[in-house]
Design a protein around this motif. Structure first.
Motif, PDB file in Angstrom:
ATOM      1  N   VAL B 139      34.323  19.742  60.502  1.00 30.43           N
ATOM      2  CA  VAL B 139      35.392  20.705  59.650  1.00 30.43           C
ATOM      3  C   VAL B 139      35.020  20.717  58.447  1.00 30.43           C
ATOM      4  CG1 VAL B 139      37.698  21.450  59.580  1.00 30.43           C
ATOM      5  CG2 VAL B 139      37.421  19.505  61.130  1.00 30.43           C
ATOM      6  N   ILE B 141      31.995  21.541  57.326  1.00 32.77           N
ATOM      7  CA  ILE B 141      31.121  22.192  56.849  1.00 32.77           C
ATOM      8  C   ILE B 141      30.940  23.551  57.336  1.00 32.77           C
ATOM      9  CG2 ILE B 141      29.022  20.675  56.007  1.00 32.77           C
ATOM     10  CD1 ILE B 141      28.525  21.240  59.436  1.00 32.77           C
ATOM     11  N   SER B 142      32.403  23.617  58.686  1.00 26.44           N
ATOM     12  CA  SER B 142      32.760  25.137  59.000  1.00 26.44           C
ATOM     13  C   SER B 142      33.371  25.819  57.847  1.00 26.44           C
ATOM     14  CB  SER B 142      33.169  24.660  60.385  1.00 26.44           C
ATOM     15  OG  SER B 142      32.214  23.893  61.460  1.00 26.44           O
ATOM     16  N   ILE B 143      34.287  25.537  57.278  1.00 23.96           N
ATOM     17  CA  ILE B 143      34.532  26.356  56.477  1.00 23.96           C
ATOM     18  C   ILE B 143      34.210  26.811  55.128  1.00 23.96           C
ATOM     19  CG2 ILE B 143      36.719  25.644  54.742  1.00 23.96           C
ATOM     20  CD1 ILE B 143      37.874  24.131  56.761  1.00 23.96           C
TER      21      ILE B 143
END
Lengths: 326, 324, 293
Positions: B139, B141-143
C-alpha cells in the motif's frame, strides 16, 4: 558387537503439502556403531537424506517427526531447540552434497571453521584460528595458514568439500553424517574426498554415515550397508554379505544394474520410484518386483534376520539365490 | 581499490560533460531561456539581453554555446538569476543544505525501519506478521507522496487545529515566519511531516527489498551449514543471513538516490520547504536558466557519486567482487 | 495453472472487481453521473457545499458536483493510463526484444539511455522532457497542444517504453540461451521468426505485468503533473483525476476536506487495485513458481 552411538527406532517424517500429507520416512530402524562406516543407499526420494536431516533437527518446522533417535543415550526427538544446538556440531555433524554453496561466500575459510570450534568449546580466538589451520592440514589442504585467510570462491569444488569436512570434524563428533558428499564432484576428486573421510574415521574413531545413491562408492569404503526404499529400510548387513548374496529383490536389482568390467549388459530395475503422496499398499516395491505375489500387495514387511542379512521381504526365504554376474 | 576509485572519478568527468550537454540542450529547447528573460524583464535593453546571452552561452549554435557556458561555469562567472538578479551560489548552497538535512533524516529513518520491517517479515514467511508488513509496504509504494502529503496535512495540521486548538505539525517552511537563529526542537517539528512522508516511501520500498533478499539467503545451503554448526539462531541471522542479504540492498540503495530526490522534490513543494525541490520547481517555472544549470550539475554529479559509492560498497561487502 | 494461481490471490480478485465496477461507471458516465462536467448544482449559493443529498460528495469552488466530476475525471485518467500503457508496451516490447536478441551497439546505447533516464529524479525528467516535446515545433502534428490529453499520452508513452524494454530485454536474454531457441536457429529459422514465434510469446507474462504497472505509472504521472500545474487543462469541460487532485491542494488549508479526501482516495484505490492485479499476474506467470509443491 561394538557400542551403538546412534539408534534410530521407528522414525516417521511427514510433510504437509497442498496435495495432502506426504510421509517421506515411514518407520526406519537403524543403528550406527562406534567408529564404523555405515553406507545408506537408496534412490532419490527414498527418504535417506530426510531421515538424517530429522536426526540433526534441521528439517523445516512444517515437517512432523515422530519415533526415537538416541545419540549416545540422549533422546533427540522432541528435544528442546537449545539441547539440539548443543548436540549439533559437537556430537553430531553433517556434510552436504554441494560444496559450492555450502560455505558462506562472505566469510573467510578460517573464520568459518573457528566459528564451529568456538560455539562448542571455550577457546581464545587465537587458539581457535590455530586449530582451524591444523584441521585444514588434516583434511589435506596445502599451505593451510595461507588458505585459511581466503574466501570460498578462491577454492575449487574438491577443496571446498575438504573445508566442509574440516568444519564438520572440528569438535571431534561421535557421528559424522555425509549426505552425498561426492555426487557433485569429478570422479577423480570423488576418490580423494572418500579417502579424506576414511582417514578421519580411522584417525578420530568417528562413526560415519555415508548417504549415497552410488553403490560403487559404498563398495569402496563402507563396513555395513543399509538399503532404503520408499521411506523404509529394505535390507541391511555387512558389505561383503550384502554384495555377495543380496536377498531383497530391490537390492538384487540395484546390484544387477551396477556396471562392472566384463559384464555384458546392464539390467535396469523396471518401472519408476513410487509417488510418496500415495505410496503402493503393502510392500512399496511390489509394482516393480518380479517376485511379487498377492501377499506383497497387502502386507507391509519389516526387517527379519535371514542368514547373515536383515531383509524386509516376505518371500526372501523362498526366492532363488541371487545370481550376481561378476 | 584506490586506483579503481581514481579511475572511476576520472571517467566521471566525460560522463558529466556529456550529460550536462544533454541537459543544456533540453533546457534550451524546453524553456527557451532568452524568451524567458525577455518575459521576466520586459524593459531590458538590447545590450542587457546580449550580455545575458553571452554570459550564459545562449548562442544560436548549441555546441559553441555549451562550451561558452562551460567555460564561464568553471571559471566561476555565473550569471545572476533572471528574476530579481540574485546570486545563484548562495541560493543553491542553502537549498542543498536544507535538502541534505531533510533527505538524510528521511533516509536514515526510512532505511532503518525498512530493514527492520523486512527482516521481521522474512523471519516467518507467510505468517500473520509477514502478511501485515508486506501488505502495508505494498500500500505504501502504491500511494504517491503528494497524496499522502495532502491527507497527512489535512489530518495533522488543519483538522488537529480545529479539534484541539493547535496543529500538531506545522505545514510549511523550516521555521515560523520571523524566526531567526537556530532552534533544534522547532526545526524538528517543522521537519517531522515532510520527513515522515519521504520516509514512508523508503520504508515501503526497502522492507520489500530486504524481505525478498533475506528470503533468498535463508533458503541457501550455507544457512543450513550454519544451522548444522549448532550456533544460536540470532548469530545465524546476523552473521550469516544479514551480511549476505544486505549486499543487493546496499547496491540498490546507492543507486536509488534519484528516486529519493524525486520524492523530496514533491514533498518540499507541498510543505514549502526551501530545498532543492522548491528551488527547481520555482526556477523551472520561471525558465530561469542561470539558476537551473548549476542545479542540474549538482544533481548529475551526485548521481555519479552515489553510483561510485554503490560499486565500492558492493565490492566491500562481497569478497567475490574485485574492483579492477 | 497460472490462472488458478491468479485466482488464489484474493486481493487481486477484489481489485479486478473494483476496477470492473469503476470501468462500468465510467463507460456509462451519461447515466451514472448526476450532473454535467461543468454543470453547477442548482441550489445557489452552491459553492463548497459539503456532502449532501443533492451533491453526494459535495461541490467545488464554483458549485460543481464532485461525484459527477470524479466519474468524468476517472474516465479521462483511465483513458490516459490505458492508451499510453498500450503504446509504450508495444514499443518497449519490440525495442527490448530486438536489443536483447541482437545485443551489440544497439543494446549498449539503449541500456545507457535508459540508465540515464531512470537515474534522474522522475519529476525532473518528466518536466524537462515535457517541455522539450512541446518545444519542438515539428512534433506538433503528433503531440497536439501541450495541455491536451493527447500530449500527455504521447509523453507517457515516451517515458513508459524504457522500463518495458528493459524487462523484455532481460527476458529475451535468458530465453535466447534456451534449447528451443537454439533448436529453431539450428533448423535455420530467421531472426524475425524466432522473435515473433518464440521470444515474444514466451515473454507474455512479464509484458502483461509491465502493462499493468505502466497503466498505474501513467495515471499517477498525470496526477503528479496536474498537481504541479503542468497537466492537461480543463479545456472544453474535460477534467481528470489529476486536475481534481491538484485542486485538493488548495482545499487543504481552507478545510474543505471532501475536495481533498475523495479524489485522493479514488487515486489510491485505482493505483492499489491495478498494482495488486499486476503483482498477482507476476506471481501467476513466474515460471520459477511452477515447480513449487
Amino acid at each position: 558387537m561394538a557400542e551403538k552411538v546412534l539408534e534410530i527406532r521407528d522414525l516417521h517424517v511427514t510433510f504437509d503439502t497442498p496435495s495432502g500429507p506426504l510421509e517421506a520416512v515411514r518407520g526406519i530402524d537403524l543403528d550406527v556403531e562406534a567408529g564404523e562406516l555405515l553406507g545408506v543407499v537408496g534412490e532419490s526420494g527414498s527418504g535417506k537424506s530426510v531421515s538424517f536431516l530429522a536426526t540433526m533437527g534441521l528439517l523445516p518446522a512444517r515437517a512432523r517427526v515422530t519415533g526415537s533417535v538416541l545419540l549416545a543415550g540422549e533422546q533427540l526427538i522432541g528435544a528442546s531447540a537449545k539441547q539440539m544446538r548443543s548436540v549439533r556440531g559437537r556430537l553430531l555433524s553433517m556434510i552436504f552434497q554441494d560444496p559450492l554453496s555450502a560455505l558462506n561466500p562472505v566469510h573467510r575459510i578460517g573464520n568459518q571453521i573457528s566459528e564451529m570450534l568456538r560455539s562448542h568449546q571455550s577457546l581464545s580466538s587465537r587458539d581457535a584460528d590455530k586449530r582451524a589451520i591444523e584441521l585444514l592440514d588434516i583434511v589435506g589442504i596445502p599451505q593451510p595458514s595461507d588458505r585459511a585467510r581466503q574466501y570460498p570462491h578462491e577454492f575449487s569444488g574438491g577443496m571446498r568439500q575438504r573445508v566442509v569436512i574440516a568444519i564438520a570434524i572440528a569438535n571431534n563428533p561421535k557421528v559424522l553424517i555425509a549426505d552425498e558428499p561426492t555426487t557433485a564432484l569429478d570422479v577423480t576428486v570423488q576418490a580423494q574426498i572418500l579417502e579424506v573421510i576414511e582417514r578421519v574415521q580411522e584417525r578420530f574413531g568417528t562413526a560415519v554415515v555415508l548417504i549415497t545413491h552410488d553403490l560403487g562408492v559404498i563398495a569402496r569404503v563402507a563396513d555395513r550397508v543399509n538399503v532404503m526404499y520408499a521411506g523404509r529400510n529394505v535390507e541391511q548387513g555387512t558389505i561383503d554379505n550384502l554384495f555377495d548374496h543380496p536377498s531383497h529383490p530391490y537390492t538384487r536389482g540395484l546390484l544387477a544394474s551396477l556396471p562392472r568390467p566384463g559384464k555384458q549388459r546392464l539390467k535396469p530395475i523396471t518401472g519408476f520410484p513410487p509417488n510418496m503422496v500415495n505410496p503402493p499398499k503393502g510392500c512399496a516395491f511390489h509394482p516393480r518386483c518380479e517376485f511379487a505375489t498377492d501377499v506383497c500387495k497387502s502386507e507391509l514387511p519389516s526387517l527379519v534376520s535371514y542368514g547373515d542379512l536383515q531383509t524386509a521381504c516376505i518371500r526372501a526365504k523362498e526366492l532363488p539365490k541371487a545370481v550376481i554376474l561378476t | 581499490m584506490l586506483r579503481y576509485i581514481l579511475r572511476r572519478l576520472a571517467w566521471s568527468v566525460p560522463t558529466l560533460l556529456l550529460v550536462t550537454f544533454l541537459v543544456y540542450l533540453a533546457l534550451r529547447i524546453g524553456t527557451d531561456p532568452v524568451e524567458s528573460y525577455k518575459r521576466v524583464n520586459p524593459r531590458a535593453s538590447r545590450a542587457k539581453i546580449q550580455q545575458y546571452i553571452d554570459i550564459n552561452g545562449l548562442d544560436p549554435n548549441f555546441v559553441q554555446g555549451y562550451f561558452k557556458w562551460l567555460k564561464n561555469f568553471i571559471t566561476g562567472e555565473w550569471a545572476p538569476s533572471i528574476k530579481g538578479r540574485r546570486e545563484v551560489w548562495p541560493a543553491l548552497k542553502d537549498a542543498m543544505a536544507n535538502t541534505l538535512r531533510l533527505g538524510t533524516a528521511a533516509t536514515v529513518v526510512g532505511i532503518f525501519f525498512g530493514l527492520i520491517a523486512g527482516v521481521l517479515a522474512a523471519l516467518r514467511p507467510g505468517g500473520r506478521r509477514d502478511v501485515f508488513i508486506n501488505t502495508s509496504a505494498f500500500v505504501g509504494i502504491s500511494i504517491p507522496p503528494f497524496i499522502s502529503a495532502i491527507l497527512l496535512q489535512l489530518l495533522f495540521a488543519v483538522y488537529w487545529q480545529r479539534w484541539f486548538g493547535e496543529s500538531l505539525f506545522p505545514t510549511s517552511g523550516v521555521y515560523p515566519a520571523g524566526h531567526s537563529g537556530f532552534d533544534l526542537f522547532l526545526m524538528l517539528k517543522f521537519m517531522a511531516l515532510p520527513t515522515i512522508i519521504v520516509a514512508i516511501q523508503i520504508i515501503a520500498t526497502y522492507s520489500r527489498y530486504m524481505r525478498s533478499s533475506l528470503l533468498d539467503v535463508m533458503n541457501s545451503d550455507y544457512m543450513r551449514t550454519a544451522r548444522s554448526k549448532g550456533i544460536s539462531e540470532r548469530r545465524i541471522l546476523i552473521k550469516h543471513g544479514m551480511r549476505n542479504a544486505l549486499i543487493p540492498v546496499v547496491t540498490i540503495a546507492a543507486l536509488d538516490v534519484g528516486s529519493i530526490v524525486g520524492g523530496l522534490i514533491i514533498t518540499e513543494n507541498i510543505f514549502a520547504y526551501p530545498g532543492m525541490g522548491l528551488y527547481f520547481l520555482k526556477s523551472f517555472g520561471d525558465g530561469d536558466f542561470p539558476l537551473l544549470m548549476p542545479w542540474m550539475v549538482v544533481i548529475v554529479a551526485s548521481i555519479l557519486l552515489f553510483n561510485l559509492i554503490a560499486d565500492i560498497s558492493y565490492a566491500w561487502l562481497d569478497p567475490r567482487i574485485r574492483l579492477e | 495453472m497460472a490462472f488458478r494461481r491468479f485466482v488464489s490471490h484474493k486481493a487481486a480478485v477484489v481489485s479486478c472487481i473494483i476496477i470492473g465496477i469503476l470501468a462500468l461507471f465510467v463507460i456509462l458516465a451519461p447515466f451514472t453521473a448526476r450532473y454535467g462536467v461543468n454543470q453547477s448544482v442548482q441550489a445557489p449559493p452552491n459553492s463548497f457545499l459539503s456532502p449532501r443529498s443533492n451533491a453526494w460528495l459535495g461541490t467545488d469552488d464554483i458549485g460543481r458536483d464532485l461525484y459527477s466530476r470524479l466519474i468524468y475525471g476517472v474516465r479521462v485518467s483511465l483513458l490516459i493510463g490505458l492508451a499510453s500503457a498500450l503504446i509504450s508496451v508495444t514499443l518497449g516490447a519490440l525495442v527490448g526484444a530486438v536489443a536483447g536478441f541482437r545485443g551489440g551497439k544497439f543494446d549498449d546505447i539503449l541500456m545507457r539511455v535508459t540508465d540515464l533516464f531512470l537515474a534522474f529524479p522522475f519529476l525532473v525528467t518528466l518536466l524537462v522532457v515535457r517541455n522539450v516535446l512541446g518545444g519542438l515545433p515539428w512534433l506538433k502534428p503528433l503531440t497536439g497542444e501541450m495541455n491536451s490529453v493527447r500530449f500527455i499520452i504521447v509523453l507517457f508513452s515516451i517515458f513508459g517504453w524504457m522500463g518495458v524494454a528493459r524487462i523484455v530485454r532481460g527476458q529475451v536474454l535468458s530465453l535466447k540461451e534456451r534449447e528451443f531457441v537454439e533448436a529453431a536457429r539450428a533448423v535455420g529459422a530467421s531472426r524475425r521468426y524466432i522473435i515473433a514465434r518464440h521470444l515474444l510469446p514466451n515473454s507474455v507474462g512479464p509484458i502483461m505485468v509491465a502493462l499493468t504497472f505502466s497503466v498505474v505509472g501513467a495515471i499517477i504521472g498525470e496526477s503528479t503533473l496536474a498537481f504541479f500545474g503542468y497537466g492537461p487543462q480543463a479545456g472544453d469541460g474535460a477534467t481528470s483525476l489529476g486536475i481534481l487532485v491538484g485542486a485538493a491542494k488548495g482545499a487543504v488549508q481552507t478545510g474543505f476536506w471532501w475536495l481533498a479526501v475523495f479524489p485522493c482516495f479514488m487515486l489510491i484505490i485505482i493505483a492499489l487495485s491495478i498494482n495488486f492485479i499486476g503483482d498477482a499476474l507476476r506471481d501467476a506467470t513466474d515460471p520459477r513458481l511452477d515447480r513449487g509443491v
